[in-house]
Design a protein around this motif. Structure first.
Motif, mmCIF file in Angstrom:
data_model
loop_
_atom_site.group_PDB
_atom_site.id
_atom_site.type_symbol
_atom_site.label_atom_id
_atom_site.label_comp_id
_atom_site.label_asym_id
_atom_site.label_seq_id
_atom_site.Cartn_x
_atom_site.Cartn_y
_atom_site.Cartn_z
ATOM 1 N N LEU A 154 28.848 17.215 3.999
ATOM 2 C CA LEU A 154 29.095 17.499 3.633
ATOM 3 C C LEU A 154 29.066 18.354 2.091
ATOM 4 C CD1 LEU A 154 29.043 20.196 7.254
ATOM 5 C CD2 LEU A 154 26.894 19.277 5.971
ATOM 6 N N PRO A 155 30.469 17.579 1.812
ATOM 7 C CA PRO A 155 30.239 18.139 0.202
ATOM 8 C C PRO A 155 29.052 17.611 -0.300
ATOM 9 C CG PRO A 155 32.526 17.010 1.877
ATOM 10 C CD PRO A 155 31.124 16.704 2.214
ATOM 11 N N TYR A 156 28.294 16.599 0.015
ATOM 12 C CA TYR A 156 27.577 15.483 -0.855
ATOM 13 C C TYR A 156 25.673 16.759 -0.658
ATOM 14 C CZ TYR A 156 30.919 13.063 -1.108
ATOM 15 O OH TYR A 156 32.395 11.446 -1.230
ATOM 16 N N LYS A 157 25.692 17.894 -0.011
ATOM 17 C CA LYS A 157 25.248 18.667 0.744
ATOM 18 C C LYS A 157 24.195 19.154 -0.517
ATOM 19 C CE LYS A 157 26.132 22.543 2.828
ATOM 20 N NZ LYS A 157 26.080 23.978 4.034
ATOM 21 N N GLU A 158 23.919 19.636 -1.914
ATOM 22 C CA GLU A 158 22.887 19.360 -2.553
ATOM 23 C C GLU A 158 22.683 18.896 -2.774
ATOM 24 O OE1 GLU A 158 25.898 19.902 -6.299
ATOM 25 O OE2 GLU A 158 26.189 21.182 -5.024
ATOM 26 N N TRP A 159 22.885 17.510 -2.315
ATOM 27 C CA TRP A 159 21.887 16.362 -3.010
ATOM 28 C C TRP A 159 21.739 15.723 -1.583
ATOM 29 C CZ3 TRP A 159 27.413 12.834 -5.450
ATOM 30 C CH2 TRP A 159 28.008 13.194 -6.380
ATOM 31 N N ILE A 160 21.025 15.770 -0.582
ATOM 32 C CA ILE A 160 20.674 15.377 0.134
ATOM 33 C C ILE A 160 19.763 16.107 1.002
ATOM 34 C CG2 ILE A 160 20.514 14.469 3.061
ATOM 35 C CD1 ILE A 160 23.666 13.790 2.113
ATOM 36 N N VAL A 161 17.753 16.006 0.702
ATOM 37 C CA VAL A 161 17.413 17.404 1.164
ATOM 38 C C VAL A 161 17.230 17.303 2.727
ATOM 39 C CG1 VAL A 161 15.513 15.892 0.690
ATOM 40 C CG2 VAL A 161 15.123 18.277 0.720
ATOM 41 N N GLY A 162 17.452 16.797 3.856
ATOM 42 C CA GLY A 162 17.376 16.652 4.740
ATOM 43 C C GLY A 162 18.329 15.281 5.469
ATOM 44 N N ILE A 163 17.861 15.496 7.062
ATOM 45 C CA ILE A 163 17.816 14.597 8.068
ATOM 46 C C ILE A 163 17.177 14.159 8.633
ATOM 47 C CG2 ILE A 163 20.413 15.123 8.342
ATOM 48 C CD1 ILE A 163 19.507 15.856 10.886
ATOM 49 N N GLY A 164 17.712 12.575 9.324
ATOM 50 C CA GLY A 164 16.230 11.623 10.047
ATOM 51 C C GLY A 164 17.156 10.776 10.935
ATOM 52 N N LEU A 165 16.077 9.750 12.103
ATOM 53 C CA LEU A 165 16.467 9.406 13.141
ATOM 54 C C LEU A 165 15.495 7.964 12.924
ATOM 55 C CD1 LEU A 165 18.776 9.687 15.525
ATOM 56 C CD2 LEU A 165 16.884 10.701 16.320
ATOM 57 N N PHE A 310 1.342 15.540 -0.662
ATOM 58 C CA PHE A 310 2.734 16.220 -1.431
ATOM 59 C C PHE A 310 2.369 17.533 -0.602
ATOM 60 C CE2 PHE A 310 0.781 13.820 -4.865
ATOM 61 C CZ PHE A 310 1.942 13.578 -5.441
ATOM 62 N N GLU A 311 1.564 18.363 0.232
ATOM 63 C CA GLU A 311 1.301 19.123 0.669
ATOM 64 C C GLU A 311 2.956 19.264 2.109
ATOM 65 O OE1 GLU A 311 0.430 22.427 1.243
ATOM 66 O OE2 GLU A 311 -1.229 22.442 0.074
ATOM 67 N N ILE A 312 3.059 18.820 1.924
ATOM 68 C CA ILE A 312 4.388 17.868 3.437
ATOM 69 C C ILE A 312 6.157 17.607 2.990
ATOM 70 C CG2 ILE A 312 3.146 18.211 5.750
ATOM 71 C CD1 ILE A 312 4.178 15.206 5.608
ATOM 72 N N THR A 313 5.324 18.151 1.541
ATOM 73 C CA THR A 313 7.068 17.260 1.159
ATOM 74 C C THR A 313 7.875 19.065 1.082
ATOM 75 O OG1 THR A 313 6.238 18.614 -0.778
ATOM 76 C CG2 THR A 313 5.802 15.889 -0.903
ATOM 77 N N TRP A 314 9.429 18.165 0.954
ATOM 78 C CA TRP A 314 10.710 19.332 0.771
ATOM 79 C C TRP A 314 10.774 20.034 -0.303
ATOM 80 C CZ3 TRP A 314 13.518 16.172 5.223
ATOM 81 C CH2 TRP A 314 13.035 16.429 6.159
ATOM 82 N N LEU A 315 9.767 20.016 -1.469
ATOM 83 C CA LEU A 315 9.462 20.983 -2.526
ATOM 84 C C LEU A 315 9.366 21.870 -2.448
ATOM 85 C CD1 LEU A 315 7.418 17.567 -4.565
ATOM 86 C CD2 LEU A 315 10.128 18.952 -4.843
ATOM 87 N N PRO A 316 9.533 23.358 -3.269
ATOM 88 C CA PRO A 316 9.410 24.136 -3.469
ATOM 89 C C PRO A 316 7.774 24.301 -3.761
ATOM 90 C CG PRO A 316 11.272 23.782 -5.099
ATOM 91 C CD PRO A 316 10.842 22.029 -4.612
ATOM 92 N N ARG A 317 7.449 25.420 -3.946
ATOM 93 C CA ARG A 317 5.421 25.827 -3.675
ATOM 94 C C ARG A 317 5.311 25.532 -4.498
ATOM 95 N NH1 ARG A 317 1.580 25.043 0.138
ATOM 96 N NH2 ARG A 317 0.960 23.385 -1.887
ATOM 97 N N HIS A 318 5.578 25.957 -6.203
ATOM 98 C CA HIS A 318 5.437 25.721 -7.714
ATOM 99 C C HIS A 318 5.767 24.211 -7.637
ATOM 100 C CE1 HIS A 318 9.636 25.236 -8.471
ATOM 101 N NE2 HIS A 318 9.324 24.943 -9.398
ATOM 102 N N LEU A 319 6.396 23.328 -6.987
ATOM 103 C CA LEU A 319 6.042 21.830 -7.667
ATOM 104 C C LEU A 319 5.642 20.859 -6.974
ATOM 105 C CD1 LEU A 319 10.185 21.175 -7.364
ATOM 106 C CD2 LEU A 319 8.623 21.504 -10.186
#
Length: 332
Positions: A154-165, A310-319
Motif C-alpha cells: 500500500l505505501p507503493y500503491k501509486e506505482w502498482i496499477v493492479g493485482i494478479g494471481l 490496447f483497448e483492454i489496457t489499464w490506461l486512460p481513454r486518451h492514451l
C-alpha cells in the motif's frame, strides 16, 4: 508478413518480469552476488529448460530467481526486457512481478519494487516504452500471505496499477483469494487472474474469476470456449483474455491457436503475449509470427489483436486512443 509484424505497434499485457531472465543475465547476476550456479555455460542452462507441464516449468522458474538479490538486479532485469520490447516496437506493457517469490527468501519488498520502478521510468525516457506494474500473488501460498503482501504494497500503491494471481493452479481456486481481491478492489487496484490452460476444474475457476471475484481481465483463459454462457458473460462485460501461444505449446499439447481463432471470431477481446519469454524462447514478436503462420492470419487480423490489447489496457481513454491511432495508421 514477418516485416509487417516487426513494425506493428504492440501492446503486451501478460509478461512475468522474472520470466524474462535470460541465461546470460543470470550468469552476470550470479557473479555479481557470489552465487554458484549448477551450470557451466549458457548452453547447458538452456538445455535444462525442459518441461511439459506447468509444475515442471515452475520448478525451473523459481530456481532461476535465486540470483535476484539487490535493487540493481531488479533494475537490470526490467531494463533488459524493456530494451527487447523497444526492439520489437512494443509501445506499452503491463508487467507482472511476483513479490512473494522474493520476500519468501529474504529479499525485501522495497528492494524489488524500487528496482523495477526505476527501470520503468528510465525506459519511458530513454526508449519510448511506457509500462506499468501488476503485482501477482502466488496461489500455492496461503491466502493470509497474499493479504499481508497486499498490505505491504500500500505505501507503493501509486506505482502498482493492479493485482494478479499466478503459479500452480491445482487445488488453488480463485475463491481461495476472494477476501484479498475484495480488499484490493477497495484500495483501487484493478483485477486480473490466471486461469491457466487445461488445468483441473478450468471452467469452474473461470466462472469463479468472473462471477465471484469480478475480474477486469483473465490471463490465459482459452478454456472458456467450453462454456458458452461464460463466453457471453465475457462479451457482455468487455473482459479481455491475455493468451500466450508459444508457452501454451510448452505446457500443453498445442499453442491453442484454433481456440484463439475461435475467440476472435466470437468477438472476444483476445490478445497475444509472451508470458515467460526467456524460458519459452519467444518474445511477443515471435508469438505473433508463430500464431500468424499457424492460422494464416491477415494483416487486418493481426492489427485487430493489437487493437484488442490496447483497448483492454489499464490506461486512460486518451492514451488508449493515441495507441489505437498508431495501429490504424500503420495498417493504412
Amino acid at each position: 508478413m514477418k516485416d509487417f509484424i516487426a513494425g506493428l505497434p504492440k501492446c503486451e499485457l501478460h509478461l512475468h518480469i522474472e520470466g524474462t531472465l535470460e541465461p546470460e543475465l543470470k550468469f552476470d547476476l550470479a557473479r555479481r552476488n557470489g552465487i554458484a550456479l549448477p551450470y557451466t555455460s549458457v548452453e547447458e542452462m538452456r538445455a535444462a529448460y525442459s518441461f511439459d507441464d506447468l509444475p515442471s516449468f515452475l520448478t525451473v522458474y523459481y530456481e532461476g530467481m535465486q540470483v535476484l538479490r539487490t535493487e540493481p538486479d531488479f533494475y537490470d532485469l526490467a531494463m533488459a526486457y524493456l530494451r527487447k520490447a523497444a526492439e520489437q516496437n512494443v509501445r506499452y506493457a503491463e508487467i507482472f512481478f511476483d513479490p512473494q517469490a522474493h520476500t519468501s527468501r529474504g529479499v525485501p519488498f522495497d528492494v524489488v519494487i524500487r528496482g523495477l520502478r526505476r527501470a520503468l521510468i528510465d525506459a519511458d525516457r530513454q526508449l519510448g516504452v511506457r509500462a506499468q506494474l501488476i503485482m501477482c500473488f502466488l496461489r500455492d501460498f496461503q491466502a493470509e500471505y497474499a493479504m499481508a503482501t497486499l498490505l505491504e504494497s500500500l505505501p507503493y500503491k501509486e506505482w502498482i496499477v493492479g493485482i494478479g494471481l499466478d503459479s500452480d493452479e491445482k487445488g488453488n481456486p480463485p475463491a481461495k483469494f476472494a477476501a484479498v481481491y475484495e480488499r484490493a478492489r477497495q484500495e483501487g487496484y484493478l483485477l486480473t487472474m490466471h486461469c491457466d490452460v487445461d488445468q483441473d476444474n478450468s471452467i469452474e475457476h473461470i466462472r469463479q474469476a468472473i462471477e465471484e471475484i469480478g475480474v477486469d481481465r483473465i490471463d490465459h483463459g482459452v478454456n472458456i470456449l467450453e462454456d458458452q454462457r461464460l463466453v457471453d458473460l465475457v462479451l457482455a462485460r468487455g473482459i479481455g483474455l491475455t493468451c500466450c501461444p508459444i508457452s501454451n505449446g510448452y505446457v500443453t499439447d498445442s499453442m491453442k491457436a484454433e481456440g484463439i481463432r475461435k475467440l476472435m471470431e466470437l468477438g472476444v477481446r483476445v490478445t497475444v503475449n509472451s508470458d515467460d519469454p526467456a524460458y519459452f524462447n519467444g518474445y511477443v514478436g515471435e508469438n505473433l509470427v508463430a500464431l500468424q503462420e499457424e492460422l494464416q492470419l491477415t494483416r487486418e487480423e493481426l492489427a485487430r489483436l493489437e487493437r484488442n490489447a490496447f483497448e483492454i489496457t489499464w490506461l486512460p481513454r486518451h492514451l488508449k486512443d493515441a495507441y489505437l491511432a498508431e495501429v490504424d495508421a500503420y495498417l493504412a
